[in-house]
Design a protein around this motif. Structure first.
Motif, PDB file in Angstrom:
ATOM      1  N   PRO A  98       2.918   8.835   3.173  1.00 42.15           N
ATOM      2  CA  PRO A  98       3.702   9.483   2.122  1.00 42.15           C
ATOM      3  C   PRO A  98       4.512  10.659   2.644  1.00 42.15           C
ATOM      4  O   PRO A  98       5.532  11.023   2.056  1.00 42.15           O
ATOM      5  N   ARG A  99       4.099  11.230   3.759  1.00 42.79           N
ATOM      6  CA  ARG A  99       4.863  12.326   4.355  1.00 42.79           C
ATOM      7  C   ARG A  99       6.125  11.794   5.051  1.00 42.79           C
ATOM      8  O   ARG A  99       6.995  12.579   5.416  1.00 42.79           O
ATOM      9  N   ASN A 100       6.198  10.494   5.216  1.00 39.70           N
ATOM     10  CA  ASN A 100       7.406   9.858   5.716  1.00 39.70           C
ATOM     11  C   ASN A 100       8.025   8.995   4.617  1.00 39.70           C
ATOM     12  O   ASN A 100       8.726   8.027   4.902  1.00 39.70           O
ATOM     13  N   GLY A 101       7.780   9.362   3.378  1.00 33.81           N
ATOM     14  CA  GLY A 101       8.287   8.570   2.271  1.00 33.81           C
ATOM     15  C   GLY A 101       8.784   9.428   1.129  1.00 33.81           C
ATOM     16  O   GLY A 101       8.482  10.626   1.048  1.00 33.81           O
ATOM     17  N   ILE A 102       9.543   8.798   0.251  1.00 34.24           N
ATOM     18  CA  ILE A 102      10.041   9.493  -0.939  1.00 34.24           C
ATOM     19  C   ILE A 102      10.401   8.435  -1.978  1.00 34.24           C
ATOM     20  O   ILE A 102      10.810   7.320  -1.635  1.00 34.24           O
ATOM     21  N   ALA A 130       0.831  -1.205   0.000  1.00 32.88           N
ATOM     22  CA  ALA A 130       0.000   0.000   0.000  1.00 32.88           C
ATOM     23  C   ALA A 130       0.867   1.257   0.000  1.00 32.88           C
ATOM     24  O   ALA A 130       0.607   2.219  -0.730  1.00 32.88           O
ATOM     25  N   PHE A 131       1.922   1.266   0.817  1.00 33.40           N
ATOM     26  CA  PHE A 131       2.839   2.405   0.895  1.00 33.40           C
ATOM     27  C   PHE A 131       3.501   2.656  -0.457  1.00 33.40           C
ATOM     28  O   PHE A 131       3.582   3.805  -0.928  1.00 33.40           O
ATOM     29  N   THR A 132       3.957   1.593  -1.093  1.00 31.39           N
ATOM     30  CA  THR A 132       4.601   1.722  -2.402  1.00 31.39           C
ATOM     31  C   THR A 132       3.647   2.289  -3.432  1.00 31.39           C
ATOM     32  O   THR A 132       4.020   3.157  -4.242  1.00 31.39           O
ATOM     33  N   ARG A 133       2.388   1.831  -3.418  1.00 30.46           N
ATOM     34  CA  ARG A 133       1.398   2.330  -4.383  1.00 30.46           C
ATOM     35  C   ARG A 133       1.216   3.842  -4.240  1.00 30.46           C
ATOM     36  O   ARG A 133       1.177   4.571  -5.229  1.00 30.46           O
ATOM     37  N   VAL A 134       1.119   4.309  -3.004  1.00 33.96           N
ATOM     38  CA  VAL A 134       0.920   5.744  -2.768  1.00 33.96           C
ATOM     39  C   VAL A 134       2.136   6.549  -3.219  1.00 33.96           C
ATOM     40  O   VAL A 134       2.006   7.596  -3.867  1.00 33.96           O
ATOM     41  N   GLY A 167      15.482  12.425 -10.988  1.00 33.88           N
ATOM     42  CA  GLY A 167      14.557  12.670 -12.095  1.00 33.88           C
ATOM     43  C   GLY A 167      14.410  11.490 -13.038  1.00 33.88           C
ATOM     44  O   GLY A 167      13.716  11.584 -14.050  1.00 33.88           O
ATOM     45  N   LEU A 168      15.049  10.357 -12.703  1.00 34.13           N
ATOM     46  CA  LEU A 168      14.967   9.181 -13.571  1.00 34.13           C
ATOM     47  C   LEU A 168      13.614   8.495 -13.434  1.00 34.13           C
ATOM     48  O   LEU A 168      13.100   8.324 -12.325  1.00 34.13           O
ATOM     49  N   LYS A 169      13.081   8.095 -14.576  1.00 31.92           N
ATOM     50  CA  LYS A 169      11.823   7.347 -14.605  1.00 31.92           C
ATOM     51  C   LYS A 169      12.016   6.177 -15.564  1.00 31.92           C
ATOM     52  O   LYS A 169      11.978   6.336 -16.775  1.00 31.92           O
ATOM     53  N   LEU A 170      12.253   5.001 -14.994  1.00 25.95           N
ATOM     54  CA  LEU A 170      12.521   3.811 -15.789  1.00 25.95           C
ATOM     55  C   LEU A 170      11.391   2.810 -15.593  1.00 25.95           C
ATOM     56  O   LEU A 170      11.081   2.427 -14.456  1.00 25.95           O
ATOM     57  N   ILE A 171      10.767   2.405 -16.678  1.00 26.80           N
ATOM     58  CA  ILE A 171       9.663   1.444 -16.651  1.00 26.80           C
ATOM     59  C   ILE A 171      10.041   0.252 -17.513  1.00 26.80           C
ATOM     60  O   ILE A 171      10.455   0.416 -18.669  1.00 26.80           O
ATOM     61  N   ASN A 172       9.912  -0.967 -16.964  1.00 21.73           N
ATOM     62  CA  ASN A 172      10.268  -2.137 -17.773  1.00 21.73           C
ATOM     63  C   ASN A 172       9.121  -2.524 -18.707  1.00 21.73           C
ATOM     64  O   ASN A 172       8.052  -1.900 -18.703  1.00 21.73           O
ATOM     65  N   GLY A 173       9.350  -3.549 -19.507  1.00 12.39           N
ATOM     66  CA  GLY A 173       8.352  -3.960 -20.497  1.00 12.39           C
ATOM     67  C   GLY A 173       7.045  -4.396 -19.895  1.00 12.39           C
ATOM     68  O   GLY A 173       5.987  -4.343 -20.547  1.00 12.39           O
ATOM     69  N   GLY A 174       7.062  -4.815 -18.630  1.00 14.92           N
ATOM     70  CA  GLY A 174       5.831  -5.238 -17.964  1.00 14.92           C
ATOM     71  C   GLY A 174       5.127  -4.106 -17.254  1.00 14.92           C
ATOM     72  O   GLY A 174       4.135  -4.329 -16.556  1.00 14.92           O
ATOM     73  N   GLY A 175       5.636  -2.885 -17.418  1.00 15.85           N
ATOM     74  CA  GLY A 175       4.991  -1.728 -16.802  1.00 15.85           C
ATOM     75  C   GLY A 175       5.424  -1.476 -15.364  1.00 15.85           C
ATOM     76  O   GLY A 175       4.849  -0.628 -14.672  1.00 15.85           O
ATOM     77  N   ARG A 176       6.448  -2.184 -14.905  1.00 15.87           N
ATOM     78  CA  ARG A 176       6.915  -2.023 -13.537  1.00 15.87           C
ATOM     79  C   ARG A 176       8.000  -0.956 -13.485  1.00 15.87           C
ATOM     80  O   ARG A 176       8.939  -0.988 -14.272  1.00 15.87           O
ATOM     81  N   CYS A 177       7.874  -0.016 -12.529  1.00 18.18           N
ATOM     82  CA  CYS A 177       8.855   1.075 -12.456  1.00 18.18           C
ATOM     83  C   CYS A 177      10.052   0.671 -11.607  1.00 18.18           C
ATOM     84  O   CYS A 177       9.966  -0.198 -10.729  1.00 18.18           O
ATOM     85  N   GLU A 178      11.181   1.353 -11.837  1.00 20.54           N
ATOM     86  CA  GLU A 178      12.429   1.038 -11.146  1.00 20.54           C
ATOM     87  C   GLU A 178      12.513   1.670  -9.770  1.00 20.54           C
ATOM     88  O   GLU A 178      13.216   1.167  -8.886  1.00 20.54           O
ATOM     89  N   ILE A 179      11.793   2.760  -9.550  1.00 20.18           N
ATOM     90  CA  ILE A 179      11.924   3.476  -8.281  1.00 20.18           C
ATOM     91  C   ILE A 179      11.369   2.646  -7.116  1.00 20.18           C
ATOM     92  O   ILE A 179      10.503   1.797  -7.286  1.00 20.18           O
ATOM     93  N   GLU A 180      11.935   2.927  -5.939  1.00 20.25           N
ATOM     94  CA  GLU A 180      11.505   2.251  -4.721  1.00 20.25           C
ATOM     95  C   GLU A 180      10.916   3.275  -3.752  1.00 20.25           C
ATOM     96  O   GLU A 180      11.281   4.452  -3.775  1.00 20.25           O
TER      97      GLU A 180
END
Length: 297
Positions: A223-227, A178-182, A195-208
């Motif tokens: 989200p106020r304790n996340g980035i 849930a945290f990751t989705r937000v 500023g990197l935005k990397l998405i694989n062929g399955g639509g999954r992003c690289e950011i954590e």
């Protein structure tokens, strides 16, 4: 015990930090005491703060938490704090109504209009089935193993929210999902520091989704304790090699950051923050990271 709705603004006039505490006057003490030991949902009204002109609030239920205890405010007479644990932001903010259906039945008058008097109460008791429905809407399609919700409903008994011995709200895997989705939504799947935005062929992003104050140190799933950070930057942030100022500047421990990483960071030296103020890192968590982890002091 009883479930409840706690109303808090993006820029509250009270001393609220919803992930930790809720500040309220004696008027609501009885309702707050009934909620001790039980779950509540937070509601964000249209008004952003004490300023009457600010009306960009989302008008939605946006998180759930469990009330741990009530304590008097030692510095302000007839005011109290409700301290909470297990805070979790909804993956999908829930509007207070859909068409003619109100998630809080007490907000609907007999003629179908909104009961503004009841709506004006900052703390309201909530029926268990209404809490359950709000949570189901807030976490719709949220399954920790990635399987579709319909498949989960067929394969497993339906989970009932609000029962601490069974609820998914306690499970780390569910909370991380849930945290990751937000965080992905708030930062548009883009690393805040590069500023990197990397998405694989399955639509999954690289950011954590990185916690600023770690879960191991009682950091909330907010989200106020996340980035959003790319994997390498996340690793460096967790180890205090990188941090963030209250004003959003990227802070480095100079001797520990290799030149290739420095060149990857945003040229202006600032993190890219969410457009929605409610998802922007809170200074309380940023300061904790600098004070307890940052190696560049």
């Amino acid at each position: 015990m009883a479930k409840a709705v706690f109303t808090t603004k993006v820029s509250p006039a009270y001393d609220d930090l919803p992930e930790v505490r809720y500040h309220f006057p004696k008027t609501y003490l009885n309702q707050a005491q009934q909620a001790v030991g039980d779950w509540i949902v937070y509601y964000e009204p249209r008004r952003e703060g004490a300023n009457m002109s600010g009306r960009a609030g989302r008008q939605c239920y946006f998180a759930t938490a469990r009330v741990n205890r009530i304590e008097p405010d030692a510095s302000r007479a007839d005011h109290f704090y409700a301290y909470v644990t297990d805070y979790l932001e909804f993956a999908n903010p829930v509007s207070f109504r859909e068409g003619s259906t109100y998630f809080e039945s007490s907000l609907r008058k007999v003629d179908g209009s909104t009961n503004k008097g009841q709506f004006g109460r900052a703390l309201r008791l909530l029926l268990p089935e209404e809490y359950d429905l709000i949570c189901r809407m807030g976490f719709a399609d949220m399954q920790p193993d990635g399987r579709p919700e319909k498949e989960m409903m067929v394969a497993e008994p339906q989970v009932e929210f609000g029962r601490p011995n069974r609820v998914q709200l306690f499970e780390r895997q569910f909370r991380d999902a849930a945290f990751t989705r937000v965080i992905q939504r708030a930062y548009e799947s883009t690393c805040a520091m590069t500023g990197l935005k990397l998405i694989n062929g399955g639509g999954r992003c690289e950011i954590e989704a990185a916690h600023i104050r770690p879960v191991s140190a009682d950091g909330p799933d907010s989200p106020r304790n996340g980035i959003a950070l790319s994997r390498t930057v996340h690793w460096m942030f967790d180890r205090g090699i990188l941090s963030i100022s209250d004003g959003g500047e990227i802070l480095m421990a100079p001797k520990l950051v290799p030149d290739p990483v420095k060149r990857m960071l945003n040229p202006d030296g600032r993190v890219r923050l969410p457009a929605t103020l409610a998802w922007t890192p809170h200074v309380a968590f940023l300061r904790y990271h600098r004070e307890h982890f940052f190696k560049g002091k």
